[in-house]
Design a protein around this motif. Structure first.
Motif, PDB file in Angstrom:
ATOM      1  N   GLU A 105      28.741  42.517  55.346  1.00 49.45           N
ATOM      2  CA  GLU A 105      28.159  43.809  56.087  1.00 49.45           C
ATOM      3  C   GLU A 105      28.299  45.100  55.288  1.00 49.45           C
ATOM      4  N   GLY A 106      27.929  45.210  54.145  1.00 50.17           N
ATOM      5  CA  GLY A 106      27.713  46.256  53.180  1.00 50.17           C
ATOM      6  C   GLY A 106      29.170  46.661  52.762  1.00 50.17           C
ATOM      7  N   HIS A 107      30.219  45.874  52.948  1.00 49.94           N
ATOM      8  CA  HIS A 107      31.629  46.089  52.418  1.00 49.94           C
ATOM      9  C   HIS A 107      31.908  45.230  51.412  1.00 49.94           C
ATOM     10  N   LEU A 108      32.174  45.806  50.220  1.00 47.19           N
ATOM     11  CA  LEU A 108      32.289  45.113  48.945  1.00 47.19           C
ATOM     12  C   LEU A 108      33.706  44.675  48.735  1.00 47.19           C
ATOM     13  N   PHE A 109      34.085  43.406  48.130  1.00 43.24           N
ATOM     14  CA  PHE A 109      35.285  42.940  47.771  1.00 43.24           C
ATOM     15  C   PHE A 109      35.076  42.160  46.523  1.00 43.24           C
ATOM     16  N   GLU A 110      36.015  42.076  45.909  1.00 47.08           N
ATOM     17  CA  GLU A 110      36.120  41.610  44.488  1.00 47.08           C
ATOM     18  C   GLU A 110      36.552  40.034  44.672  1.00 47.08           C
ATOM     19  N   LEU A 111      35.927  39.317  43.921  1.00 45.96           N
ATOM     20  CA  LEU A 111      36.439  37.934  44.171  1.00 45.96           C
ATOM     21  C   LEU A 111      37.620  37.461  43.031  1.00 45.96           C
ATOM     22  N   PRO A 112      38.189  36.588  43.502  1.00 48.32           N
ATOM     23  CA  PRO A 112      39.544  36.099  42.743  1.00 48.32           C
ATOM     24  C   PRO A 112      39.052  35.564  41.200  1.00 48.32           C
ATOM     25  N   VAL A 113      37.864  35.024  41.036  1.00 50.44           N
ATOM     26  CA  VAL A 113      37.576  34.484  39.714  1.00 50.44           C
ATOM     27  C   VAL A 113      36.805  35.023  38.817  1.00 50.44           C
ATOM     28  N   THR A 114      37.070  35.114  37.530  1.00 49.53           N
ATOM     29  CA  THR A 114      36.072  35.828  36.260  1.00 49.53           C
ATOM     30  C   THR A 114      35.703  34.678  35.526  1.00 49.53           C
ATOM     31  N   TRP A 115      34.550  35.090  34.644  1.00 52.08           N
ATOM     32  CA  TRP A 115      34.155  34.424  33.571  1.00 52.08           C
ATOM     33  C   TRP A 115      34.319  34.856  32.542  1.00 52.08           C
ATOM     34  N   TYR A 116      35.283  33.984  31.527  1.00 51.10           N
ATOM     35  CA  TYR A 116      35.795  34.608  30.109  1.00 51.10           C
ATOM     36  C   TYR A 116      34.732  34.203  29.137  1.00 51.10           C
ATOM     37  N   GLU A 117      34.148  34.933  28.669  1.00 47.69           N
ATOM     38  CA  GLU A 117      33.291  34.476  27.562  1.00 47.69           C
ATOM     39  C   GLU A 117      33.690  34.011  26.433  1.00 47.69           C
ATOM     40  N   GLN A 118      34.786  34.578  25.911  1.00 52.28           N
ATOM     41  CA  GLN A 118      35.168  34.219  24.610  1.00 52.28           C
ATOM     42  C   GLN A 118      36.057  32.621  24.753  1.00 52.28           C
ATOM     43  N   LYS A 119      36.320  32.518  25.936  1.00 53.75           N
ATOM     44  CA  LYS A 119      37.181  31.311  26.135  1.00 53.75           C
ATOM     45  C   LYS A 119      36.076  30.186  26.845  1.00 53.75           C
ATOM     46  N   GLN A 120      34.956  30.662  27.116  1.00 51.72           N
ATOM     47  CA  GLN A 120      33.920  30.061  27.594  1.00 51.72           C
ATOM     48  C   GLN A 120      34.563  29.145  28.931  1.00 51.72           C
ATOM     49  N   LYS A 121      35.162  29.875  29.768  1.00 45.74           N
ATOM     50  CA  LYS A 121      35.685  29.346  30.992  1.00 45.74           C
ATOM     51  C   LYS A 121      35.839  30.152  32.339  1.00 45.74           C
ATOM     52  N   TRP A 122      35.740  29.705  33.429  1.00 45.33           N
ATOM     53  CA  TRP A 122      36.190  30.583  34.583  1.00 45.33           C
ATOM     54  C   TRP A 122      37.663  30.253  34.814  1.00 45.33           C
ATOM     55  N   ASP A 123      38.180  31.393  35.399  1.00 45.06           N
ATOM     56  CA  ASP A 123      39.869  31.321  35.558  1.00 45.06           C
ATOM     57  C   ASP A 123      40.131  32.683  36.452  1.00 45.06           C
ATOM     58  N   ALA A 124      41.394  32.814  36.802  1.00 43.72           N
ATOM     59  CA  ALA A 124      41.664  33.973  37.671  1.00 43.72           C
ATOM     60  C   ALA A 124      41.188  35.274  37.299  1.00 43.72           C
TER      61      ALA A 124
END
Ligand code: HEC
Ligand code: HEC
Ligand code: HEC
Ligand code: HEC
Ligand code: HEC
Ligand code: HEC
Ligand code: HEC
Length: 469
Positions: free
Chosen positions: A87-106
């Motif tokens: 509803e217009g409020h923004l929240f950061e998600l707990p996962v990030t894509w790490y390009e150098q390691k080619q993986k999703w992680d915290a």
């Protein structure tokens, strides 16, 4: 003499017709692509910080629910974080894509979260560095217009100032050219986003988001660094590190970010730069920076590595990591700024500076209220904070709790509701309200909150208890 309003921001698209070469080159850089709306994510399954996740159809699924993935932050040079809109409020998600390691992680800072964290508010400052023409909604902590920013990434005008007059009269209304500014104003153009130090403290009544290219950054904020320097790298420590290099200290204002970085193409011109000053250098045929600006891990960037801008040598090793005292790197170390900086770091020296601070405006009173042992005095401070900033969420929650303990539940309820309007992810406000409201209303509140944060164990438990009764 007739007066007209100052130039306004109009967007990079408006520059293309006359500066097509620069426009097209710049559009390919990491800065231009530092944020945007999520288009299509490849499906994935992984675990991060001990929790299982699955990505499908641009949603993040986890034990207990799922969330949309609406916007991304980061061009993916090192990695990319994700943001969801509720509803217009923004929240950061707990996962990030790490390009150098080619993986999703915290995501950075979420590595040790025991529960899945879905309510970290995205505040305007985050978008100020990664996107342009940001549209925060007044009276809220993390609500934005739709779309939340009018331009992806860093726009031309962030480095050149607002362009509405220049496009009408290019020769008469000149844009700011950073390279032609005096050194302090020139360096500020990059420092607005590439410097945070240990703490950056806005001056009374000023907002960094009002800074425009050509201004002095120190008119908006004071920046503090560790008095003895730090050895490790942080994501936004390039300015601070370069300032500590022997090259910069010996040449002063001559050396700046633009000496090695071509801003529109991000071409690396460091080899010419080194040789320009070190004509008699050894190893001339090799790339100097492979040995002299080593890439190491940044402490706050998850799995990313960064280039050491302190150009360390044997005679001048980097100092030990930060511990203790702060000094002003930019701006003034007055009692107010120092007190707020120490408070941000959780250092107990904060209080003595804050008590002497002038003006005693709401940011000072808010910190003093938290540090104040006497509950009644603390409540007076919170009341004063809310007179100046009616939507300060921690003041709303804490003053509400004080009122409730005094039996003033109606007033408490109004404050907690205001906190939720500013940010519907504030769990304390919902749980408190569910205690003082009639059962039906309380259940509706809890259900509404579980849409914001489907994994809240406390809200689920409270709701289950109420349904049993
Ligand atoms: C209608 C054509 C036109 C448009 C649109 C336009 N410019 Fe320009 N720009 C020019 C011209 C012509 C000059 C050279 C003016 C001069 O030096 O007399 C110029 C010069 C500049 C300079 C150099 C200033 C200096 O002193 O070195 C910058 C920076 C610049 N423009 C940025 C922008 C940006 C950013 C936009 C979009 C917001 C933009 N321009 C839109 C025509 C345009
Ligand atoms: C409005 C904020 C902002 C301003 C102003 C800004 N930067 Fe950046 N810069 C960023 C962000 C954000 C990134 C990270 C981009 C990404 O990968 O998502 C970045 C990345 C970079 C990079 C790395 C690019 C790459 O390809 O990995 C360089 C170099 C850089 N900036 C130099 C500069 C210089 C030099 C200036 C001043 C002339 C400047 N920046 C001004 C926000 C800014
Ligand atoms: C003071 C400005 C500033 C703030 C605030 C800020 N960042 Fe950044 N961020 C940067 C800069 C500058 C870089 C690029 C650093 C580099 O390349 O070394 C960066 C890099 C990143 C990257 C890696 C980008 C890439 O392409 O590899 C991500 C992801 C990121 N930031 C996410 C965030 C999020 C999420 C927030 C808010 C919750 C945030 N940042 C707040 C300035 C900022
Ligand atoms: C990260 C900061 C940054 C951004 C973003 C940026 N510029 Fe620049 N621009 C500079 C700097 C620094 C200079 C001076 C370069 C020099 O002389 O070394 C410059 C110079 C210019 C000039 C005059 C000199 C020349 O090369 O012709 C124009 C025109 C210009 N920029 C237009 C643009 C336009 C259009 C955009 C967006 C598409 C843009 N700039 C985005 C930093 C930036
Ligand atoms: C604007 C000129 C300038 C530029 C550009 C420059 N330097 Fe320097 N650098 C100096 C000066 C001046 C000194 C100090 C000389 C001294 O103290 O002996 C120095 C010192 C050094 C030192 C000695 C460091 C120490 O701690 O003793 C190294 C190594 C070095 N530079 C490498 C580089 C490399 C590599 C580059 C390119 C990435 C570079 N410099 C770019 C001017 C520059
Ligand atoms: C003496 C040359 C030099 C100067 C001056 C310089 N840089 Fe860099 N910078 C580099 C080199 C070399 C790299 C690594 C480029 C690569 O590996 O492609 C780099 C990389 C970066 C990156 C990408 C992330 C990283 O750490 O690898 C950012 C962001 C950046 N510089 C920002 C800045 C800012 C902001 C300034 C001004 C405070 C600045 N730089 C001044 C040489 C320089
Ligand atoms: C193979 C790695 C390597 C390369 C490539 C390299 N250096 Fe060095 N450099 C060193 C080492 C090791 C030292 C001695 C230790 C120190 O003082 O950092 C040194 C020392 C220096 C010094 C300080 C000399 C002094 O008086 O103490 C300067 C200046 C310097 N290098 C500049 C350069 C420049 C400019 C280039 C590129 C043309 C370059 N170096 C390329 C490894 C390298």
């Amino acid at each position: 003499m007739l007066l007209s309003v100052a130039a306004v921001f109009i967007g990079s698209q408006m520059c293309r017709s006359c500066h097509v070469g620069i426009y097209d080159a710049y559009a390919q850089t990491a800065m231009a692509k530092s944020s945007g709306r999520v288009e299509m994510l490849a499906p994935a399954e992984f675990s991060a910080a001990g929790h299982r996740y699955r990505i499908a159809n641009n949603r993040l699924f986890f034990d207990g629910g799922s969330s949309a993935m609406n916007y991304f932050i980061g061009s993916n040079a090192a990695g990319r974080s994700y943001v969801r809109a509720h509803e217009g409020h923004l929240f950061e998600l707990p996962v990030t894509w790490y390009e150098q390691k080619q993986k999703w992680d915290a995501s950075p800072g979420y590595e040790k979260e025991a529960t899945i964290h879905l309510t970290r508010a995205v505040e305007p400052s985050c978008l100020q560095c990664h996107s342009s023409r940001v549209r925060p909604v007044l009276g809220t902590q993390n609500r934005f217009g739709e779309p939340p920013f009018l331009e992806n990434g860093v726009s031309c005008e962030r480095c050149h100032g607002p362009g509405s007059e220049h496009v009408k009269d290019p020769a008469g209304a000149k844009m700011v050219n950073p390279a032609k500014l005096e050194p302090e104003r020139r360096d500020a153009v990059c420092s607005q986003c590439h410097l945070t130090g240990e703490a950056r403290i806005e001056r009374a009544g000023r907002k960094i988001s009002d800074y425009k290219a050509g201004d002095l950054l120190s008119d908006y904020a004071s920046y503090f660094v560790s008095a003895i320097g730090r050895r490790d790298l942080k994501v936004t420590s390039h300015v601070e590190k370069l300032a500590g290099s022997a090259c910069k200290m010996a040449t002063g204002d001559v050396l700046w970010c633009g000496t090695c970085h071509e801003p529109h193409t991000n071409a690396d011109r460091s080899q010419q730069a080194c040789l320009g000053c070190h004509e008699k250098a050894h190893n001339k045929s090799e790339r100097c920076v492979t040995c002299h600006m080593p890439r190491t891990k940044a402490i706050d960037a998850g799995h990313g590595v960064m280039t050491n801008h302190s150009i360390p040598g044997r005679r001048r090793p980097d100092p030990e990591p930060a511990q203790g005292s702060l000094k002003a790197f930019l701006g003034t170390a007055d009692d107010r700024a120092l007190g707020l900086a120490y408070a941000e770091m959780g250092d107990k020296r904060a209080r003595e500076y804050l008590l002497r601070a002038s003006p005693q405006d709401w940011p000072v009173q808010l910190r003093l209220a938290v540090l104040e042992p006497d509950a009644a005095k603390s409540a007076l401070l919170y009341e004063s904070v809310l007179k100046q900033n009616p939507y300060e969420t921690s003041a709303l929650v804490n003053l509400g709790t004080y009122f409730a303990k005094q039996g003033r539940t109606a007033e408490a309820g109004r404050l907690w509701e205001r906190a939720l309007a500013a940010n519907p992810g504030i769990e304390e406000a919902v749980l408190n309200l569910s205690v003082i409201r009639p059962a039906k209303e309380a259940q509706a509140l809890l259900r509404r909150y579980l849409e914001v944060n489907p994994v809240s164990a406390k809200a689920r438990q409270r709701l289950a208890e109420m349904e049993l009764r």
